[in-house]
Design an enzyme around this catalytic site. Sequence first.
Site, PDB file in Angstrom:
ATOM      1  N   HIS A  34       0.835  -1.209   0.000  1.00  0.00           N
ATOM      2  CA  HIS A  34       0.000   0.000   0.000  1.00  0.00           C
ATOM      3  C   HIS A  34       0.868   1.257   0.000  1.00  0.00           C
ATOM      4  O   HIS A  34       0.546   2.248  -0.669  1.00  0.00           O
ATOM      5  CB  HIS A  34      -0.898   0.021   1.237  1.00  0.00           C
ATOM      6  CG  HIS A  34      -1.864  -1.120   1.322  1.00  0.00           C
ATOM      7  ND1 HIS A  34      -1.711  -2.142   2.228  1.00  0.00           N
ATOM      8  CD2 HIS A  34      -2.978  -1.403   0.619  1.00  0.00           C
ATOM      9  CE1 HIS A  34      -2.704  -3.008   2.083  1.00  0.00           C
ATOM     10  NE2 HIS A  34      -3.487  -2.579   1.115  1.00  0.00           N
ATOM     11  N   GLN A  61     -17.781  -7.737  -0.784  1.00  0.00           N
ATOM     12  CA  GLN A  61     -16.848  -8.586  -1.522  1.00  0.00           C
ATOM     13  C   GLN A  61     -16.357  -9.781  -0.714  1.00  0.00           C
ATOM     14  O   GLN A  61     -15.446 -10.490  -1.137  1.00  0.00           O
ATOM     15  CB  GLN A  61     -15.677  -7.768  -2.051  1.00  0.00           C
ATOM     16  CG  GLN A  61     -14.780  -7.131  -1.020  1.00  0.00           C
ATOM     17  CD  GLN A  61     -13.876  -6.077  -1.650  1.00  0.00           C
ATOM     18  OE1 GLN A  61     -14.304  -4.986  -2.004  1.00  0.00           O
ATOM     19  NE2 GLN A  61     -12.593  -6.404  -1.797  1.00  0.00           N
ATOM     20  N   GLY A 148      -2.720  -1.988  -7.281  1.00  0.00           N
ATOM     21  CA  GLY A 148      -1.564  -2.851  -7.360  1.00  0.00           C
ATOM     22  C   GLY A 148      -1.722  -3.951  -8.401  1.00  0.00           C
ATOM     23  O   GLY A 148      -2.809  -4.496  -8.585  1.00  0.00           O
ATOM     24  N   ASP A 151      -3.193  -7.770  -7.497  1.00  0.00           N
ATOM     25  CA  ASP A 151      -4.579  -8.165  -7.757  1.00  0.00           C
ATOM     26  C   ASP A 151      -4.875  -7.898  -9.223  1.00  0.00           C
ATOM     27  O   ASP A 151      -5.633  -6.991  -9.576  1.00  0.00           O
ATOM     28  CB  ASP A 151      -5.528  -7.399  -6.836  1.00  0.00           C
ATOM     29  CG  ASP A 151      -5.304  -7.750  -5.372  1.00  0.00           C
ATOM     30  OD1 ASP A 151      -5.503  -8.918  -5.013  1.00  0.00           O
ATOM     31  OD2 ASP A 151      -4.896  -6.857  -4.607  1.00  0.00           O
ATOM     32  N   GLN A 154      -8.556  -7.967 -10.505  1.00  0.00           N
ATOM     33  CA  GLN A 154      -9.234  -6.764 -10.015  1.00  0.00           C
ATOM     34  C   GLN A 154      -8.836  -5.551 -10.841  1.00  0.00           C
ATOM     35  O   GLN A 154      -9.689  -4.754 -11.265  1.00  0.00           O
ATOM     36  CB  GLN A 154      -8.873  -6.528  -8.551  1.00  0.00           C
ATOM     37  CG  GLN A 154      -9.314  -5.173  -8.009  1.00  0.00           C
ATOM     38  CD  GLN A 154      -8.919  -4.977  -6.564  1.00  0.00           C
ATOM     39  OE1 GLN A 154      -9.581  -5.471  -5.664  1.00  0.00           O
ATOM     40  NE2 GLN A 154      -7.820  -4.272  -6.327  1.00  0.00           N
ATOM     41  N   VAL A 177       4.667  -5.591  -4.826  1.00  0.00           N
ATOM     42  CA  VAL A 177       5.752  -5.481  -3.849  1.00  0.00           C
ATOM     43  C   VAL A 177       5.876  -6.817  -3.127  1.00  0.00           C
ATOM     44  O   VAL A 177       4.867  -7.403  -2.697  1.00  0.00           O
ATOM     45  CB  VAL A 177       5.483  -4.349  -2.839  1.00  0.00           C
ATOM     46  CG1 VAL A 177       6.587  -4.284  -1.790  1.00  0.00           C
ATOM     47  CG2 VAL A 177       5.379  -3.008  -3.567  1.00  0.00           C
ATOM     48  N   LEU A 185       3.365  -9.294  -0.897  1.00  0.00           N
ATOM     49  CA  LEU A 185       2.815  -8.680   0.307  1.00  0.00           C
ATOM     50  C   LEU A 185       1.290  -8.727   0.294  1.00  0.00           C
ATOM     51  O   LEU A 185       0.652  -8.425  -0.715  1.00  0.00           O
ATOM     52  CB  LEU A 185       3.279  -7.233   0.421  1.00  0.00           C
ATOM     53  CG  LEU A 185       4.672  -7.027   1.023  1.00  0.00           C
ATOM     54  CD1 LEU A 185       5.108  -5.585   0.871  1.00  0.00           C
ATOM     55  CD2 LEU A 185       4.688  -7.423   2.493  1.00  0.00           C
ATOM     56  N   ARG A 188      -3.139 -10.604   4.547  1.00  0.00           N
ATOM     57  CA  ARG A 188      -3.430 -11.939   5.081  1.00  0.00           C
ATOM     58  C   ARG A 188      -2.177 -12.739   5.411  1.00  0.00           C
ATOM     59  O   ARG A 188      -2.268 -13.817   6.004  1.00  0.00           O
ATOM     60  CB  ARG A 188      -4.304 -12.711   4.086  1.00  0.00           C
ATOM     61  CG  ARG A 188      -5.717 -12.142   3.943  1.00  0.00           C
ATOM     62  CD  ARG A 188      -6.583 -12.997   3.032  1.00  0.00           C
ATOM     63  NE  ARG A 188      -7.980 -12.583   3.060  1.00  0.00           N
ATOM     64  CZ  ARG A 188      -8.541 -11.748   2.208  1.00  0.00           C
ATOM     65  NH1 ARG A 188      -7.807 -11.225   1.238  1.00  0.00           N
ATOM     66  NH2 ARG A 188      -9.816 -11.423   2.301  1.00  0.00           N
TER      67      ARG A 188
END
Length: 288
Positions: A34, A61, A148, A151, A154, A177, A185, A188
């Site tokens: 992030h 979601q 990012g 995902d 997405q 990253v 990263l 979870r």
Amino acid sequence: MTPRVVGTAAELRSLPRGRARAVVMTMGALHEGHAALVRAARERVGPEGQVVVTVFVNPLQFGAGEDLDRYPRTLDADLEVAGKEGADVVFAPSVAEVYPGGEPQVRISAGPMGAVLEGAFRPGHFDGMLTVVAKLLHLTAPDAAFFGQKDAQQLALVRRMVRDLNFPVEIVAVPTVREEDGLALSSRNRYLSEGERASGLALSRALRAGEQAVPRGPAAVLAAARQVLESAAGHDGLDVDYVALVDREGFAEITDDAWRGAAVLAVAARAGATRLIDNVPLHFGEAR
């Protein structure tokens, strides 16, 4: 710098925008992935622009049996990360603020592209994701939104929604990253035991093996990645959901070994009770 925290759309609208506004959408539990998004957003808008980070755990979601209730909520720590990387504002609305009438009757549909890979294993997930992204784009009204590459599906769906529905925003992708051992990263990752983490490293190993096989074509890429994951499933107890090679724009499976263009090699698996996803962008044909 400590970012200003606002919890309502009215508060957000009352703030000056600066020369340009960039938004980074998160569900909190901010990590270096992030942080990279926030840094990229800060660099894009410059010192006279404004960076907004949204922190909202979106219930739409999460499917039945998923980790909505235990999903980490660490707003104080998130503010520290966001501020350190140059965020001006953190928009942290309540569920009631985002969905004032309860669960929305009208939602964004991810369509066929949202029914494969992650969509097949998490039915309705992408509809919920696109619905909240659409709402947050309306509420924050950015010039650019940063997502990012980790995902990848997405990212592709958000780009498609923005194009299909004429959202006046630029979608900017930021590379994945990774931790020092190669694990992508994720918020979870904190759920992984030492042994589960070791098993989960097979995902990044599979992607590297596939990437190295690009000169031999799509079939070789898939075979190399599958070999790594099948070995991990046999020896480390990794439960593999999928390994797939897809077209980057539409996420259609690539089956023609003569195929050329931009692709994504995507993998998903469970290490213990934790589900991990990862991917690498590839290109077949002449380098560009």
